[in-house]
Design an enzyme around this catalytic site. Structure first.
Site, PDB file in Angstrom:
ATOM      1  CG  LEU A   1     -22.321  19.159  -1.716  1.00 31.85           C
ATOM      2  CD1 LEU A   1     -20.843  19.572  -1.817  1.00 31.85           C
ATOM      3  CD2 LEU A   1     -22.814  18.745  -3.114  1.00 31.85           C
TER       4      LEU A   1
ATOM      5  CB  SER B   1     -24.829  38.547 -10.575  1.00 34.35           C
ATOM      6  OG  SER B   1     -25.210  39.346 -11.672  1.00 34.35           O
ATOM      7  CB  SER B   2     -26.464  42.383  -7.434  1.00 31.51           C
ATOM      8  OG  SER B   2     -25.961  41.650  -6.356  1.00 31.51           O
ATOM      9  CD  GLU B   3     -23.618  43.217 -10.228  1.00 33.65           C
ATOM     10  OE1 GLU B   3     -23.489  41.974 -10.195  1.00 33.65           O
ATOM     11  OE2 GLU B   3     -23.424  43.942  -9.238  1.00 33.65           O
TER      12      GLU B   3
ATOM     13  CG  HIS C   1     -30.015  30.707 -18.918  1.00 33.18           C
ATOM     14  ND1 HIS C   1     -28.707  31.010 -18.627  1.00 33.18           N
ATOM     15  CD2 HIS C   1     -30.565  31.857 -19.421  1.00 33.18           C
ATOM     16  CE1 HIS C   1     -28.472  32.283 -18.940  1.00 33.18           C
ATOM     17  NE2 HIS C   1     -29.579  32.809 -19.420  1.00 33.18           N
TER      18      HIS C   1
ATOM     19  CD1 TRP D   1     -22.845  24.683 -25.006  1.00 34.24           C
ATOM     20  CD2 TRP D   1     -25.051  25.028 -24.994  1.00 34.24           C
ATOM     21  NE1 TRP D   1     -23.462  23.464 -25.193  1.00 34.24           N
ATOM     22  CE2 TRP D   1     -24.817  23.648 -25.192  1.00 34.24           C
ATOM     23  CE3 TRP D   1     -26.371  25.482 -24.970  1.00 34.24           C
ATOM     24  CZ2 TRP D   1     -25.858  22.723 -25.351  1.00 34.24           C
ATOM     25  CZ3 TRP D   1     -27.402  24.567 -25.126  1.00 34.24           C
ATOM     26  CH2 TRP D   1     -27.138  23.200 -25.316  1.00 34.24           C
TER      27      TRP D   1
ATOM     28  N   GLY E   1     -25.309  31.572 -22.607  1.00 30.55           N
ATOM     29  CA  GLY E   1     -25.832  32.304 -23.774  1.00 30.55           C
ATOM     30  C   GLY E   1     -25.044  31.977 -25.030  1.00 30.55           C
TER      31      GLY E   1
ATOM     32  CG  ASP F   1     -19.785  33.711 -18.258  1.00 31.17           C
ATOM     33  OD1 ASP F   1     -20.966  33.926 -18.602  1.00 31.17           O
ATOM     34  OD2 ASP F   1     -18.830  34.433 -18.592  1.00 31.17           O
TER      35      ASP F   1
HETATM   36  C1  FPP Z   1     -24.142  33.012 -17.174  1.00 25.95           C
HETATM   37  O1  FPP Z   1     -24.139  32.688 -18.530  1.00 25.95           O
HETATM   38  C2  FPP Z   1     -25.151  32.230 -16.466  1.00 25.95           C
HETATM   39  C3  FPP Z   1     -26.156  32.747 -15.707  1.00 25.95           C
HETATM   40  C4  FPP Z   1     -26.334  34.194 -15.498  1.00 25.95           C
HETATM   41  C5  FPP Z   1     -27.148  31.899 -15.071  1.00 25.95           C
HETATM   42  C6  FPP Z   1     -26.690  30.581 -14.552  1.00 25.95           C
HETATM   43  C7  FPP Z   1     -27.884  29.759 -14.369  1.00 25.95           C
HETATM   44  C8  FPP Z   1     -27.977  28.444 -14.589  1.00 25.95           C
HETATM   45  C9  FPP Z   1     -26.844  27.587 -14.946  1.00 25.95           C
HETATM   46  C10 FPP Z   1     -29.323  27.862 -14.487  1.00 25.95           C
HETATM   47  C11 FPP Z   1     -29.498  26.822 -13.517  1.00 25.95           C
HETATM   48  C12 FPP Z   1     -29.121  27.116 -12.135  1.00 25.95           C
HETATM   49  C13 FPP Z   1     -29.798  26.611 -11.093  1.00 25.95           C
HETATM   50  C14 FPP Z   1     -29.238  26.739  -9.732  1.00 25.95           C
HETATM   51  C15 FPP Z   1     -31.074  25.943 -11.266  1.00 25.95           C
HETATM   52  P1  FPP Z   1     -24.444  33.838 -19.577  1.00 25.95           P
HETATM   53  O2  FPP Z   1     -25.895  33.839 -19.840  1.00 25.95           O
HETATM   54  O3  FPP Z   1     -23.908  35.141 -19.079  1.00 25.95           O
HETATM   55  O4  FPP Z   1     -23.656  33.332 -20.800  1.00 25.95           O
HETATM   56  P2  FPP Z   1     -22.931  34.240 -21.897  1.00 25.95           P
HETATM   57  O5  FPP Z   1     -21.784  34.929 -21.219  1.00 25.95           O
HETATM   58  O6  FPP Z   1     -22.485  33.236 -22.889  1.00 25.95           O
HETATM   59  O7  FPP Z   1     -23.948  35.194 -22.437  1.00 25.95           O
END
Ligand code: FPP
Length: 308
Positions: free
Chosen positions: A157, A91-93, A63, A51, A49, A46
């Site tokens: 792994l 996620s599903s959401e 991302h 960051w 966004g 998490d």
């Molecule tokens: C949550 O941060 C992150 C996600 C919903 C996506 C995670 C995806 C990656 C790290 C991309 C790469 C993954 C692979 C397997 C290639 P957020 O967007 O909810 O952050 P925020 O809470 O700051 O808004």
């Protein structure tokens, strides 16, 4: 057990520095279990966004930066000889996010899979996806199946990526599978127990996560591995996911190594109490009516890797 081996030539050639590992990153020899090391680490990645926002960048830049952290963490897991890593990529959401962001997340997943597959193969990483893939295009599903197929015998792994995954979805699909088998007469009602449910979860075949990490400062599960994390040690990091690197994982692992996992037992039972119990069991084996009962206790008190 073989001695730990160092980074293999193909691993170096692939540009990944996995350094000293408990099991070879590319070899096939069994791992040397290390006390206090989790077998399975699960991560809610998490903070992408936030960051990005902190840097005046679009969320999607977060991302992309997050994908680099995935690589760093996979490398560190290989270096340390961790057997399984499950990451929550979608996620599903997450379908409720703006369409453009969902599109970028799906494209990023596919392009990362394309570019990293060679390295995964070279590093003996088994790639696996959990989640409801029926929502994705045929091309997406084919790419996932090919990735799983190409790496199915790898052992260093298991990298399990949760995509369109939800813990409640997972439990529901397991219950549906059980109900189907019951109705078809292939399963007795009495056979429905925790193990039977576990075998039908998407994560079947992997042990439950020992360590559950969430970055980004929030302290919740967000519907990730609900059943499987019943006894996971929770670790919450204030770092945003793109900031989470090998050092951050090392801190989480050091924290895990200090935990006493009791699984409902007392501290005495899992600590020094275990020695007392072993002594009592050995005495009872010859001269006590309680021998059978203590034998059963001995089985449940077997030293195992589940006590960190
Ligand atoms: C949550 O941060 C992150 C996600 C919903 C996506 C995670 C995806 C990656 C790290 C991309 C790469 C993954 C692979 C397997 C290639 P957020 O967007 O909810 O952050 P925020 O809470 O700051 O808004």
């Amino acid at each position: 057990m073989p001695e730990p081996s160092s980074t293999s030539p193909p691993a170096r050639a692939a540009g990944l520095d996995v350094g000293q590992s408990q099991g070879s990153a590319s070899g096939r020899e069994p791992k040397v279990p290390s006390p206090g090391l989790p077998t399975h680490v699960a991560i809610v990645m998490d903070g992408n966004g936030r960051w990005a926002r902190q840097r005046g960048l679009p969320r999607t830049a977060g991302h992309r930066a997050g994908a680099k952290s995935v690589r760093a963490v996979v490398e560190e897991c290989l270096r340390r000889g961790i057997s399984a890593l499950t990451i929550f990529a979608f996620s599903s959401e997450n379908w409720q996010r703006p369409k453009s962001e969902v599109r970028v997340l799906i494209e990023l997943f596919m392009s990362t899979l394309r570019t990293e597959m060679r390295r995964l193969v070279e590093h003996d990483v088994r790639f696996r996806v959990i989640g409801d893939l029926s929502a994705f295009s045929e091309k997406f599903q084919r790419q996932v199946r090919e990735g799983e197929q190409n790496t199915r015998n790898n052992q260093a792994l298991t990298l399990q990526v949760a995509v369109n995954y939800g813990g409640r979805w997972d439990i529901a699909q397991a219950v549906r599978a059980l109900a189907g088998e019951l109705m078809a007469g292939r399963l007795d009602l009495d056979a429905i127990n925790e193990a039977a449910i576990g075998e039908r979860l998407a994560t079947s075949g992997l042990p439950d996560p020992d360590l559950f990490i969430r970055t980004g400062g929030e302290k919740r599960l967000s519907n990730f591995l609900l059943w499987q994390s019943a006894y996971s040690e929770m670790y919450f990091s204030e770092l945003m996911w793109p900031e989470f690197d090998a050092d951050a994982l090392a801190l989480a692992l050091a924290d895990f190594a200090r935990r006493q996992r009791r699984f409902g037992r007392t501290g005495e039972q899992v600590g020094d109490g275990r020695k007392d119990k072993a002594a009592r069991i050995s005495k009872a084996a010859s001269d006590s009516d309680d021998a059978q009962h203590l034998d059963a206790m001995a089985t449940s008190a077997q030293p195992s890797r589940d006590v960190a």
